[in-house]
Motif scaffolding. Structure first.
Motif, PDB file in Angstrom:
ATOM      1  N   ARG A   1      44.575  40.419  53.722  1.00 43.63           N
ATOM      2  CA  ARG A   1      44.276  41.137  52.424  1.00 43.63           C
ATOM      3  C   ARG A   1      42.749  41.377  52.953  1.00 43.63           C
TER       4      ARG A   1
ATOM      5  N   TYR B   1      49.235  45.711  36.855  1.00 41.38           N
ATOM      6  CA  TYR B   1      48.703  43.856  36.702  1.00 41.38           C
ATOM      7  C   TYR B   1      48.356  44.090  35.170  1.00 41.38           C
TER       8      TYR B   1
ATOM      9  N   ARG C   1      40.707  38.022  50.727  1.00 37.77           N
ATOM     10  CA  ARG C   1      40.232  38.567  49.288  1.00 37.77           C
ATOM     11  C   ARG C   1      41.777  37.470  49.562  1.00 37.77           C
ATOM     12  N   ARG C   2      41.270  36.920  48.223  1.00 38.31           N
ATOM     13  CA  ARG C   2      42.815  35.289  47.124  1.00 38.31           C
ATOM     14  C   ARG C   2      44.035  36.386  46.362  1.00 38.31           C
ATOM     15  N   LYS C   3      44.667  35.936  46.560  1.00 38.59           N
ATOM     16  CA  LYS C   3      46.804  36.469  45.557  1.00 38.59           C
ATOM     17  C   LYS C   3      46.143  35.901  43.860  1.00 38.59           C
ATOM     18  N   LYS C   4      46.463  36.880  43.573  1.00 38.92           N
ATOM     19  CA  LYS C   4      46.332  35.887  41.645  1.00 38.92           C
ATOM     20  C   LYS C   4      48.144  35.723  42.185  1.00 38.92           C
TER      21      LYS C   4
ATOM     22  N   ILE D   1      50.086  50.075  40.668  1.00 34.20           N
ATOM     23  CA  ILE D   1      49.382  48.530  40.483  1.00 34.20           C
ATOM     24  C   ILE D   1      49.137  48.619  39.493  1.00 34.20           C
TER      25      ILE D   1
ATOM     26  N   TYR E   1      53.373  38.886  43.506  1.00 40.89           N
ATOM     27  CA  TYR E   1      51.809  38.451  42.721  1.00 40.89           C
ATOM     28  C   TYR E   1      51.790  40.310  42.442  1.00 40.89           C
ATOM     29  N   GLY E   2      51.118  40.265  41.975  1.00 45.20           N
ATOM     30  CA  GLY E   2      50.704  42.070  41.927  1.00 45.20           C
ATOM     31  C   GLY E   2      51.933  43.078  42.571  1.00 45.20           C
ATOM     32  N   MET E   3      51.574  43.268  43.671  1.00 47.00           N
ATOM     33  CA  MET E   3      51.941  43.793  44.918  1.00 47.00           C
ATOM     34  C   MET E   3      53.516  43.437  45.407  1.00 47.00           C
TER      35      MET E   3
ATOM     36  N   GLU F   1      49.235  40.770  33.106  1.00 47.77           N
ATOM     37  CA  GLU F   1      48.197  40.227  31.955  1.00 47.77           C
ATOM     38  C   GLU F   1      48.569  40.264  30.663  1.00 47.77           C
TER      39      GLU F   1
ATOM     40  N   VAL G   1      45.633  31.064  41.232  1.00 48.29           N
ATOM     41  CA  VAL G   1      44.950  32.000  42.552  1.00 48.29           C
ATOM     42  C   VAL G   1      45.568  31.075  43.692  1.00 48.29           C
TER      43      VAL G   1
END
Lengths: 107, 886
Positions: free
Chosen positions: A69, A46, A72-75, A42, A24-26, A50, A62
């Motif tokens: 976090r 992203y 918050r959810r992770k993508k 970051i 995921y992003g991080m 995308e 998701v």
């Protein structure tokens, strides 16, 4: 997709490969910066993820929210078959162009 | 710091990110932030890392979102990752320079506007920086505070010495606390005697200030004892001016006020304390001889390490109240307050500086809006160019970057010119402010000013460049299809909005300037109450050592006044303890005969207590209204003690009868002091300064009392400056150790006390004129632009029978509608903020309707002209030509 991959796109796809389910992003950012020493923002990660998604090289889903976090959810991202093909082609092209130049011994 | 940075970062994310980005991106950042905070090696920089990532995300994600939807996003993405980035920047730069040089009219207009806006801002910022941001010239100067007596009614006053000792002993918030009072010294040296400002201070002072001496030592608590040898510390300035940098000065004796003092140290330039002070003398006080009631000391303290002002304030409120409670007779209900030393010195100047900064920011905004408008008009003209570039494959990002480069080039050039202008502006303002600027404040251009200006310039470039660039590249598809002919309709609305904003800001500034001018006119109508023509004043101060009693002082004054009268060209001579408008004065209570206190807490009326010689009123030109002036027989030996009062005192004490022959006494009605008979009434003088109304005043004749400090006043037939030499000689002949100081014509004394209104209103006027000019140019630009766009429409109207008058009316009408909205907004804004100016207006109301009306009409008139010129042009359009243009 006939388009070639940019260098950063290649790095990201390689990171996705390495991280498989944990991408995921991080984590992508950390993977790239710890391996290449580049300080990547970051948001750039992203943006490229995308872009790869619109090109069909990657897909996202998701995950669950975690307390670390702040709920918050992770993508998550993973490579698609097209992504693997594109990366292979880019890597192949690079390899072809580089072979015999003795570059491997430098790196 | 981590906490602050991460909170800021969260705010940036909240504001900067679109909703769909917030969850994942922010979640990632929060997670990583926690990782870093847990890692001791990276903890310190974690907050900054978070903040910088947040800022980068907010900026680039917004751009990325917009570009994503663009038809040619992919090309842009190749531009971005391609390695030709730097070389294409260089290309943009060269191209921008070329195009700017090729449009000199546009470039000059934009540069001039920017230079004026940035120049004005730079000027004000150097002042603000010097006053508020640069550290005071003491190590950790922001830990220095003033500690003051706070009366039961909340008023601030000087402190009592014994209270100071108690405060220092009982408080814990301070590393050290010192008391001092200002005085001026007669310093007799080998050459001629000079007058120097200095202070008498307790030995703690130099410990609190923590400045290392250039030579010798500072004062120490040991110098404070009554039996200690008299010690003095000099400033480098005095050492240089009066002792020619004598290297053996330490240990030598100098005479101050006629007494020998040993020089123990020299302080390096630019050290001074307080704001202007060159001589520091140890107080040598025996607390047993001090009185609990006298309040003439100032107290300065250095906060202990890590103690905040708020903590110290809270502690001193308690300590001060406790000390006061032990002495209810002298200090009942009072307490102690703590203010930063900087704020204490700045006083109301701080508010004025901030006000002007606000004004300047308005001018700057107008300039930015104007340049933005110019660029918008230009971008429209270049629609075709943009379309061609887009058609040839330039992505939106690429085009935006190209246009932004151009505005940044403009901003940098304009900013550089602005800085040059700003430095000149600063020098100009310093030159018109005659008052000696406290040496604490240094208005040089330092890194703070430069940093501010660089930021301002960059911000300008981005703000006025981004809007037109985003507009020019909006909907590139349509632009390509129409070959750059059709402009998006939103643009005119944006430009109109900018014009409304400009008009509103300009109107507010003009109203402010109008009010200030009116205030100035009011101020200049004020009658100073005396005649300044030909009058010279000079001040002297008698050392207590040689002039101990009334007989010595009396002999001195009589001798000096006599010699003054004999000077050739002098018509009359007088002496007075406190000269009007000279910052000198003394206030006392007075009880007219028959006056009764309403209750036991009431106090008799307050008056100015002055001492005047027989010739004073005639010399300075204060008219005698009733009775007689003083004559030499009103001296101490006279049987009857006499006074003269001013008109205000007469009206207040004896409203319906003649005061001549009535009696009054100083202090409370039942005090032991002698009765004084009123022999005359003179007209009022605004004693303190032009802005404060006159006070009731009681004049005692010179002779009944002999002041230690007095002003000589001489009236001659010619220029007062011609009298300077002879007066010095006259005083020299009586006492050659006595310096004359504050020697200046009465007219300059008044000017020095009243320069502020004229300087302030001139500054305001300049800024407002700038705003009016800039916004008229802006309006003119917008109207011209819309006329150009509507040429065809005008042609059709003309072809269908509209008269040229109708066309002009149409154009001007449209423009005036914008002006109308701007005026409405500006009026509302003005009513909302003009109250801030009230203290500078000299009695004019901040809501003075006639000023508002006059200024609005002026602005409307100028705006009308700015619209009428292009309107006329529209009317001259030939129908055939117009129809052919498309």
């Amino acid at each position: 997709m006939a388009q070639n991959l940019g260098e950063f796109e290649q790095l990201i796809l390689l990171a996705l490969m390495r991280l498989s389910d944990d991408a995921y992003g991080m984590s992508v950012r950390t993977e790239i910066s710890s391996r290449t020493g580049r300080d990547v923002s970051i948001s750039a990660v992203y943006t490229t993820l995308e872009r790869l998604e619109t090109k069909g090289h990657a897909e996202s889903y998701v995950g669950e929210p975690t307390a670390r976090r702040g709920g918050r959810r992770k993508k998550h991202y993973r490579m698609t078959a097209a992504g693997v093909t594109a990366l292979e082609r880019s890597y192949q092209a690079l390899h072809e162009m580089a072979s015999g130049l003795g570059l491997e011994s430098i790196s | 710091m981590n906490r602050l940075a991460s909170v800021l970062g969260r705010v940036v994310l909240l504001v900067g990110l679109k909703r769909e980005d917030r969850e994942y991106l922010r979640g990632d950042l929060e997670e990583e932030l926690r990782h870093r905070l847990d890692d001791p090696a990276r903890r310190d920089a974690a907050g900054y890392w978070f903040l910088s990532q947040a800022c980068r995300a907010a900026l680039s994600r917004r751009v990325a979102r917009r570009l994503h939807s663009d038809v040619i996003a992919r090309r842009w993405s190749r531009d971005r990752t391609g390695d030709g980035l730097m070389s294409s920047w260089g290309q943009d730069l060269r191209f921008s320079l070329r195009t700017l040089v090729r449009a000199p009219g546009f470039t000059l207009a934009a540069l001039l506007t920017l230079a004026l806006g940035i120049g004005a801002t730079a000027t004000m910022f150097t002042f603000l920086n010097g006053m508020l941001l640069k550290p005071l010239p003491y190590p950790e100067g922001d830990r220095l505070v003033a500690i003051e007596h706070v009366s039961s009614r909340g008023g601030v006053a000087r402190a009592n010495y014994l209270n100071y000792l108690d405060w220092a002993a009982r408080s814990t918030s301070f590393e050290s606390m010192a008391a001092y009072y200002e005085t001026s010294f007669n310093l007799s040296t080998i050459a001629e005697p000079v007058r120097a400002q200095g202070i008498v201070a307790t030995g703690e002072l130099f410990r609190a200030l923590e400045v290392e001496p250039l030579m010798g030592r500072g004062l120490s608590p040991a110098d404070d004892r009554v039996d200690a040898p008299r010690a003095v510390v000099l400033s480098e300035r005095v050492w240089e001016r009066s002792f020619e940098r004598d290297p053996d000065i330490i240990g030598t004796d100098v005479r101050l006020h006629g007494r020998p003092y040993t020089v123990v140290g020299v302080m390096p330039s630019p050290f001074s304390f307080p704001e202007t002070g060159d001589i520091w003398v140890a107080a040598r006080i025996d607390p047993a001889t001090m009185d609990r009631a006298n309040q003439y000391w100032r107290v300065v303290g250095r906060l202990a390490e890590g103690v905040s002002r708020a903590t110290a304030r809270a502690e001193m409120a308690t300590v001060g109240a406790a000390v006061a409670a032990e002495h209810p007779l002298e200090h009942g209900g009072s307490s102690a307050g703590v203010t930063s030393l900087r704020d204490k010195v700045l006083g109301e100047n701080k508010a004025t500086a901030l006000l002007f900064m606000g004004v300047v920011i308005c001018v700057q905004l107008i300039a930015t809006v104007n340049v933005s408008n110019l660029l918008l008009a230009r971008a429209t003209g270049r629609r075709q160019e943009v379309a061609v570039r887009a058609a040839l494959g330039a992505g939106r990002g690429r085009i935006v970057r190209w246009l932004m480069t151009e505005s940044l080039v403009l901003a940098v050039a304009g900013g550089a010119a602005g800085v040059a202008l700003g430095v000149r502006g600063r020098d100009l303002i310093i030159s018109v402010v005659p008052e000696e600027v406290p040496r604490w404040f240094d208005f040089s251009v330092d890194y703070r000013v430069l940093l501010f200006l660089v930021a301002l310039t960059a911000l300008n470039g981005v703000v006025f460049g981004l809007l037109p660039a985003m507009h020019a590249t909006r909907d590139l598809h349509a632009a390509i299809q129409s070959g750059g002919q059709r402009a998006p309709s939103g643009r005119l609305r944006l430009r109109s909005g900018l014009v409304v904003a400009e008009v509103a800001l300009a109107l507010m500034l003009l109203i402010g300037a109008g009010l200030m001018m009116k205030g100035l006119a009011n101020f200049q109508r004020i009658d100073p109450g005396l005649q300044t023509a030909g009058v010279l004043t000079a001040r002297l101060s008698l050392p207590a050592a040689t002039y101990e009693g009334a007989s010595e002082r009396g002999a001195f004054y009589r001798d000096v006044l006599e010699r003054g009268e004999r000077i050739a060209g002098v018509e009359s001579v007088g002496a007075v303890a406190h000269l009007p408008y000279s910052n000198s004065g003394s206030v006392t209570l007075v009880s007219p005969e028959g006056f009764e206190l309403e209750d036991e807490n009431a106090r008799p009326p307050q008056v100015i207590d002055n001492i005047a010689s027989a010739g004073y009123f005639e010399t300075i030109g204060i008219p005698l209204l009733q009775g007689r002036a003083f004559n030499p027989t009103d001296g101490a030996e006279a049987a009857e003690r006499t006074v003269i009062i001013n008109r205000l005192a007469a009206e207040r004490f004896w409203p319906d009868e003649s005061p001549v022959g009535k009696r009054l006494k100083f202090g409370f009605p039942d005090d032991e002091s002698p009765w004084l008979t009123v022999v005359g009434v003179v007209d009022n003088v605004r004693h303190w300064n032009m802005r404060n109304p006159a006070w009731p005043t009681v004049y005692t004749p010179l002779g009944q009392r002999w002041p230690t400090t007095a002003h000589l006043v001489l009236r001659g037939a010619q220029s007062p400056l011609a009298l300077v030499g002879p007066v010095r000689d006259a005083v020299d002949a009586v006492d050659s150790d006595l310096p004359l100081y504050d020697v200046s014509p009465m007219a300059s004394v008044i000017r020095a006390s009243s320069w502020q209104p004229s300087v302030f209103s001139a500054m305001f006027g300049v800024f407002a004129a700038l705003a009016l000019g800039l916004s008229s140019i802006g309006l003119y630009g917008v109207v011209s632009f819309s006329v150009g766009r509507r040429t065809r429409e005008m042609g059709i109207r003309r072809a269908l029978g509209a008269l040229s008058v109708d066309v002009t009316r149409l154009v001007v009408g449209d423009a005036m509608r914008l002006v109308g909205i701007g005026v409405a907004v500006g009026l509302v804004g003005a009513v909302a903020v003009m109250g801030l100016l009230q203290s500078l207006l000299n009695g004019v109301s901040a809501y003075d309707a006639s000023t508002y009306a006059a200024v609005t009409l002026t602005l409307a008139g100028v705006a009308f002209l700015a619209a009428w010129v292009p309107g006329r042009r529209a009317a001259r359009v030939q129908p055939v030509v117009a129809l052919k243009t498309d």
